[in-house]
Motif scaffolding. Structure first.
Motif, PDB file in Angstrom:
ATOM      1  N   ASP A 133      12.616  -7.226 -14.416  1.00  0.00           N
ATOM      2  CA  ASP A 133      13.905  -7.917 -14.355  1.00  0.00           C
ATOM      3  C   ASP A 133      14.327  -8.312 -15.760  1.00  0.00           C
ATOM      4  OD1 ASP A 133      16.123  -9.386 -13.785  1.00  0.00           O
ATOM      5  OD2 ASP A 133      15.080 -11.036 -12.780  1.00  0.00           O
ATOM      6  N   CYS A 134      15.151  -7.475 -16.363  1.00  0.00           N
ATOM      7  CA  CYS A 134      15.539  -7.619 -17.763  1.00  0.00           C
ATOM      8  C   CYS A 134      17.065  -7.605 -17.859  1.00  0.00           C
ATOM      9  CB  CYS A 134      14.931  -6.476 -18.574  1.00  0.00           C
ATOM     10  SG  CYS A 134      15.548  -6.302 -20.246  1.00  0.00           S
ATOM     11  N   GLN A 135      17.659  -8.723 -18.290  1.00  0.00           N
ATOM     12  CA  GLN A 135      19.111  -8.769 -18.406  1.00  0.00           C
ATOM     13  C   GLN A 135      19.576  -7.769 -19.462  1.00  0.00           C
ATOM     14  OE1 GLN A 135      20.792 -12.592 -19.328  1.00  0.00           O
ATOM     15  NE2 GLN A 135      22.902 -11.903 -19.063  1.00  0.00           N
ATOM     16  N   SER A 136      20.565  -6.940 -19.082  1.00  0.00           N
ATOM     17  CA  SER A 136      21.049  -5.899 -19.983  1.00  0.00           C
ATOM     18  C   SER A 136      22.571  -5.904 -20.004  1.00  0.00           C
ATOM     19  CB  SER A 136      20.538  -4.522 -19.537  1.00  0.00           C
ATOM     20  OG  SER A 136      19.127  -4.484 -19.561  1.00  0.00           O
ATOM     21  N   THR A 137      23.125  -5.523 -21.155  1.00  0.00           N
ATOM     22  CA  THR A 137      24.582  -5.464 -21.289  1.00  0.00           C
ATOM     23  C   THR A 137      25.004  -4.149 -21.934  1.00  0.00           C
ATOM     24  OG1 THR A 137      24.578  -6.507 -23.496  1.00  0.00           O
ATOM     25  CG2 THR A 137      24.740  -7.972 -21.566  1.00  0.00           C
ATOM     26  N   LYS A 179      22.350  -3.371 -24.933  1.00  0.00           N
ATOM     27  CA  LYS A 179      21.378  -4.390 -25.327  1.00  0.00           C
ATOM     28  C   LYS A 179      20.549  -4.777 -24.119  1.00  0.00           C
ATOM     29  CE  LYS A 179      24.019  -6.608 -29.084  1.00  0.00           C
ATOM     30  NZ  LYS A 179      24.579  -7.898 -29.578  1.00  0.00           N
ATOM     31  N   LYS A 209      29.017  -6.592 -21.592  1.00  0.00           N
ATOM     32  CA  LYS A 209      29.186  -6.845 -20.164  1.00  0.00           C
ATOM     33  C   LYS A 209      27.877  -6.564 -19.429  1.00  0.00           C
ATOM     34  CE  LYS A 209      34.136  -5.734 -20.130  1.00  0.00           C
ATOM     35  NZ  LYS A 209      35.198  -4.883 -19.533  1.00  0.00           N
ATOM     36  N   ASN A 210      27.504  -7.482 -18.540  1.00  0.00           N
ATOM     37  CA  ASN A 210      26.256  -7.322 -17.790  1.00  0.00           C
ATOM     38  C   ASN A 210      26.275  -6.051 -16.951  1.00  0.00           C
ATOM     39  OD1 ASN A 210      25.184  -9.708 -18.774  1.00  0.00           O
ATOM     40  ND2 ASN A 210      25.870 -10.929 -17.029  1.00  0.00           N
ATOM     41  N   ILE A 211      25.145  -5.359 -16.931  1.00  0.00           N
ATOM     42  CA  ILE A 211      24.981  -4.190 -16.064  1.00  0.00           C
ATOM     43  C   ILE A 211      23.734  -4.383 -15.208  1.00  0.00           C
ATOM     44  CG2 ILE A 211      26.156  -2.589 -17.613  1.00  0.00           C
ATOM     45  CD1 ILE A 211      23.394  -1.611 -18.530  1.00  0.00           C
ATOM     46  N   ASP A 212      23.697  -3.686 -14.089  1.00  0.00           N
ATOM     47  CA  ASP A 212      22.573  -3.784 -13.165  1.00  0.00           C
ATOM     48  C   ASP A 212      21.482  -2.800 -13.535  1.00  0.00           C
ATOM     49  OD1 ASP A 212      23.816  -5.717 -11.569  1.00  0.00           O
ATOM     50  OD2 ASP A 212      24.865  -4.177 -10.407  1.00  0.00           O
TER      51      ASP A 212
END
Length: 345
Positions: A78-82, A103, A86-89
């Motif tokens: 579970d790694c927040q990515s943009t 990123k 903008k956030n992507i899933d």
């Protein structure tokens, strides 16, 4: 053509595929991805073969710039990515265009991420694999981990569709694991009490764990007893083999394991549970479960069916035709049905 440039390489990012098999007899480690499930799904999401080369990141993801249009997907922890802020899933593919910036952050749960690009990463094929062997400095990108400024290519692929993996099938990464083991190898070198200790103890993953092996320490301090000695004549090491050296504390051998070893092996982790271990962080608690071969084979079949079943993916077809077709599983009166839903506008 050059496809992306590494702006920030994260903590440890390497090019990997499913491994360099068939060469352990010559002293060449198999290497390859730690988490087969996440890597295979990442490749499926971008229209690749499951053995195409991907990026494997550890704990902290990377930052990169796309130098050409391509389709990509991220799976794993579970790694927040943009993308361009903008956030992507995760577990979903996206179309990136030239100049876009991707990123990735730090894993909130899990340990490793897999970044696949449509066509697969274009690095030399060495002994039938594109995997990086860090200790031997062979394979992948110049035989090393990626660094800022590195520019990589992918093979051409005309795939332009995007997919999303069924959210109900995405694994969750826990801090307490039950790991199934098939007794074997040198299990007869251990006392009955030693075998009982192995299955009754709770173990904690040590900070001294890496792609080569996962070191464990029993919470009570109990040790696994040998009948005579921990030493044997060196023999082959498999992915998931559990060595027990003289300390009586087990070590699970992973992707970058040595080809042979001279410590007794009490058993082997089933293939299906290796992905769980690949995502386990130091401090994770482990209980071993005695398992049998037939059930382990059935688990592999079920997992491969999930990866290769079209119903595991929601497909967005070419937007020029302006319709989306999605696949679902529904449960009605205790029975499972496959459902496809198509919207035409």
């Amino acid at each position: 053509m050059e496809t992306f440039k590494i702006l920030n390489p994260g903590l440890l990012t390497t090019v990997q595929d499913l491994g360099r098999y068939g060469f352990q007899r010559y002293g060449v480690s198999a290497s390859g991805v730690m988490d087969n499930f996440s890597a295979k799904v990442a490749n499926k999401l971008v229209g690749n073969n499951e053995n195409d080369a991907v990026l494997e990141t550890t704990l902290k993801g990377i930052e990169l710039e796309f130098l050409k249009d391509t389709v990509f997907a991220i799976t794993g922890g579970d790694c927040q990515s943009t993308l361009n802020g903008k956030n992507i899933d995760l577990w979903k593919s996206y179309k990136a265009t030239k100049g876009d910036i991707l990123k990735m952050g730090i894993c909130k749960s899990g340990l490793r991420n897999y970044l696949a690009f449509s066509g697969g990463i274009d690095v030399p094929l060495i002994m039938n694999s594109r995997s990086t062997n860090l200790k031997a400095k062979v394979g992948g990108y110049l035989g090393r981990k990626l660094m800022g400024g590195d520019v990589l290519k992918v093979f051409s692929n005309d795939n332009s569709s995007t997919l999303e993996f069924n959210r109900n099938l995405i694994p969750s990464y826990q801090k307490t694991l039950e790991i199934k083991v098939i007794l074997g190898q040198q299990s007869d070198e251990f006392t009955d009490e030693g075998i009982k200790t192995f299955f009754n103890e709770t173990y904690t993953i040590s900070q001294e764990s890496d792609r080569m092996g996962i070191r464990l320490a029993s919470d009570s301090g109990a040790t696994i007893k040998h009948k005579i000695s921990a030493d044997i004549i060196s023999d082959g090491i498999t992915f998931g083999a559990i060595q027990v050296p003289g300390s009586g504390q087990p070590i699970i051998m992973m992707a970058d394991r040595q080809t042979t070893g001279g410590y007794t092996k009490i058993g082997n982790v089933i293939s299906n549970d290796l992905s769980k271990l690949a995502q386990a962080t130091p401090g994770t608690k482990i209980k071993f479960i005695n398992y049998n071969l037939n059930d382990a084979i059935n688990e592999i079949k079920n997992t491969e069916n999930i990866i290769n079943n079209p119903n595991s993916y929601i497909q967005e077809l070419n937007s020029s035709e302006n319709f989306i077709k999605k696949f679902y599983k529904i449960k009605l009166n205790g029975k499972i049905f496959d459902l496809s839903l198509e919207r035409i506008e």
